[in-house]
Design a protein around this motif. Sequence first.
Motif, short mmCIF file in Angstrom:
data_model
loop_
_atom_site.label_atom_id
_atom_site.label_comp_id
_atom_site.label_asym_id
_atom_site.label_seq_id
_atom_site.Cartn_x
_atom_site.Cartn_y
_atom_site.Cartn_z
N PHE A 93 48.83 47.48 27.66
CA PHE A 93 49.20 47.68 29.06
C PHE A 93 48.06 47.28 29.99
N GLU A 94 46.86 47.78 29.70
CA GLU A 94 45.73 47.49 30.58
C GLU A 94 45.30 46.02 30.49
N ASN A 95 45.52 45.41 29.33
CA ASN A 95 45.26 43.99 29.21
C ASN A 95 46.16 43.19 30.13
N ILE A 96 47.45 43.47 30.07
CA ILE A 96 48.40 42.73 30.88
C ILE A 96 48.14 43.00 32.36
N GLY A 97 47.76 44.24 32.67
CA GLY A 97 47.54 44.60 34.06
C GLY A 97 46.13 44.31 34.56
N PHE A 98 45.30 43.69 33.72
CA PHE A 98 43.88 43.52 34.06
C PHE A 98 43.69 42.81 35.41
N GLY A 99 44.36 41.68 35.55
CA GLY A 99 44.21 40.90 36.78
C GLY A 99 44.71 41.66 38.00
N LEU A 100 45.82 42.42 37.83
CA LEU A 100 46.38 43.19 38.94
C LEU A 100 45.43 44.32 39.33
N ARG A 101 44.81 44.95 38.32
CA ARG A 101 43.81 45.99 38.60
C ARG A 101 42.65 45.42 39.40
N MET A 102 42.23 44.21 39.01
CA MET A 102 41.11 43.59 39.71
C MET A 102 41.48 43.30 41.16
N GLN A 103 42.77 43.06 41.41
CA GLN A 103 43.23 42.85 42.79
C GLN A 103 43.50 44.18 43.48
N LYS A 104 43.20 45.29 42.80
CA LYS A 104 43.38 46.63 43.34
C LYS A 104 44.81 46.90 43.80
N ARG A 105 45.77 46.42 43.02
CA ARG A 105 47.18 46.71 43.32
C ARG A 105 47.45 48.19 43.06
N PRO A 106 48.37 48.78 43.80
CA PRO A 106 48.70 50.19 43.55
C PRO A 106 49.30 50.38 42.16
N ASN A 107 49.09 51.59 41.63
CA ASN A 107 49.53 51.90 40.27
C ASN A 107 50.98 51.56 39.98
N ASP A 108 51.87 51.93 40.92
CA ASP A 108 53.29 51.72 40.62
C ASP A 108 53.64 50.24 40.56
N GLU A 109 52.94 49.43 41.39
CA GLU A 109 53.19 48.00 41.34
C GLU A 109 52.69 47.42 40.01
#
Lengths: 347, 281
Positions: A93-109
């Motif tokens: 999950f965190e791998n797939i979301g890595f780039g989104l986390r770096m863009q500081k997207r909200p959790n639900d997104e």
Amino acid sequence: MAEIQIKNVAKSFGAYQALNNINLTIADQEFMVLLGASGCGKSTLLRIIAGLETATSGEVWIGGKRIDHLSPKDRGIAMVFQNYAVFPHLTVFENIGFGLRMQKRPNDEVKRRVERVAGLMHIEMLLKRYSGELSGGQRQRVAVARALAMEPDVILMDEPLSNLDALLRMEMRAELKGVLAESKTTAIYVTHDQVEAMSMADRISVMHQGNIVQAASPIEVYRNPSARFVASFIGNPPMNFLPATPAGAGKWQVAGQTLDGPKADKPGLHFAIRPEDMQQAESGLVATAKIVEPLGAHLLVTCQIDEALFRVILDSDTVVKPGQTLTLAPQADRVRWFDPDTTLAVA
Amino acid sequence: MNARVLPYVLILPVTLFLGLFFLYPFVLVAKQAFGSQEGWSLENFREVVDYWKFPISLRNTLLLAAAVVPVQLALALLMATMVSKMQKGRDLILYIWTIPLGISDLAAGIIWLAIFEQSGFLNSMLNGLGVIDKPVNFLTYQHPGVVFLAIALAEIWRATAIMLVILVAGIGLIPKEYYEAADVFGASKWKQFTRITLPMLRPSLQTALVLRVILAFEIFAVVAALGGTLFPVLMGETYAYQFDLLNSGAAAAMALIILGISIGFTLIILRILRVPKGASI
Ligand SMILES: Nc1ncnc2c1ncn2[C@@H]1O[C@H](COP(=O)(O)OP(=O)(O)OP(=O)(O)O)[C@@H](O)[C@H]1O
Ligand SMILES: [Mg+2]
């Protein structure tokens, strides 16, 4: 709109020239395959587009914007690496979301987008696992999902299937093509596997020693290779070549036979034909069968014409014995001619 | 030979060696610590713990470790990152930075004594700059802070390199592709450090920290050289029991207490920095 333009890109590593003056335009949503032998510069070109390598000269444009001075994250690209580079210390999950986390997207997104691409790649049930608990094929899916989650304009893939076994590769090939077509991204896909290239590409760029020799649709590259290198690289077995000498206007002498050919003013040409474009006939090139290989669907016969080896693919019912003499006629519209000096095709 | 037996045969010499020169003395020490005239007892432990200097030396040892180890960790991480980014001269810099490793702890203490003592470099320098008009003896009970600082500095100077070496090796093991992926997916250099380097460095961090923390609890010679009796630490007290007071039962008890503290902290470090199953490189 994410059209990619590569303008006069060259790259040298010290004295070694890895890329010479590459020019290439890739249309929006096109699936472009860079195909070539090991060491020809495919990865280097891809890494220059990604921003992981700096070109010695030239420009890269994406969507009408020059991007070669931008850092990778500002180029609107995502990448699938050859060894996947799936982070071992993060869950799927965190791998797939890595780039989104770096863009500081909200959790639900993040959750929504990760789950969507995980569904596309059929790995919903793996989201809580670490990469050490995945098979090679599953890791590969995670790497693709991580790239798709970014919803990039351009997705770059460096031999993403090369570490998978043959069966899985065939399966992933079809699946990847489907997913990418649906996501409407422009894709550049590096491979040295011509079957992969032929089956996936909208267009293939055949690379050789730091140059793009031909960029065209798979069938065009196969039927009308622009240079002898392409003809001998694509196709398994590749094209056959025989020397030809002039025999009057538009006539060429090939292995004792006179054939119609281009009206070129040259002291000699190379006659070329694909193995499957030869038939046994009453008259034609006289060949001696050397090796006979029944391959099930057809019969591969390696023969000798004059001094040259020459392969033909015949119907599987044909009976041929080694040492037997065959008379082979080329299918006229499939014959190609190459200039021995420039190695380029002659019409 | 049977493939299942072979590994055990191969580790037998080392096992014997450790058994002879580590386990056996350890058992002797334990017997001494727990022994007394009337058989098994905790008498020795009670004695050393009740002594008025025990809480002070325990506090000093822990304080020193708490002050020194985090600074060393931060420094070692910074230096390791810098070295790993270097193209040329990297080995040379690494050799220079690890020179203090080749110096014994007593010698290191003496070097720093030469800086801080009344006729030392620090005094000459301050004098030359006109900050002080006559030499000051910094290492006295009037300046406990300076004594602490001198010991901490000497320890940092002396023993950071051991962590550095371990961390440089650990960073070298992290495949470059992870950083490229992090670059492409938008991680800044700082984020790459906190999200890639640090977590993937956990095994090396474990080793480096365990080693350093254990050594920090065993600090002795540097303190002896710089602080003398001004700054009692556990190992110094152990030495005093054994050689000044000739009470080897108490010394053995102290040694076991230090061992216990070391094991406790080792377990804590291993726990905090553990790598979940399936998450290793
Ligand atoms: N960092 C580098 N330093 C020096 N030479 C390099 C570097 N990277 C690549 N090269 C050289 O540039 C040439 C092209 O390398 P590249 O990795 O692009 O090949 P490739 O086509 O991707 O090959 P493969 O199919 O084996 O991956 C090779 O000859 C390689 O040795
Ligand atoms: Mg490559």
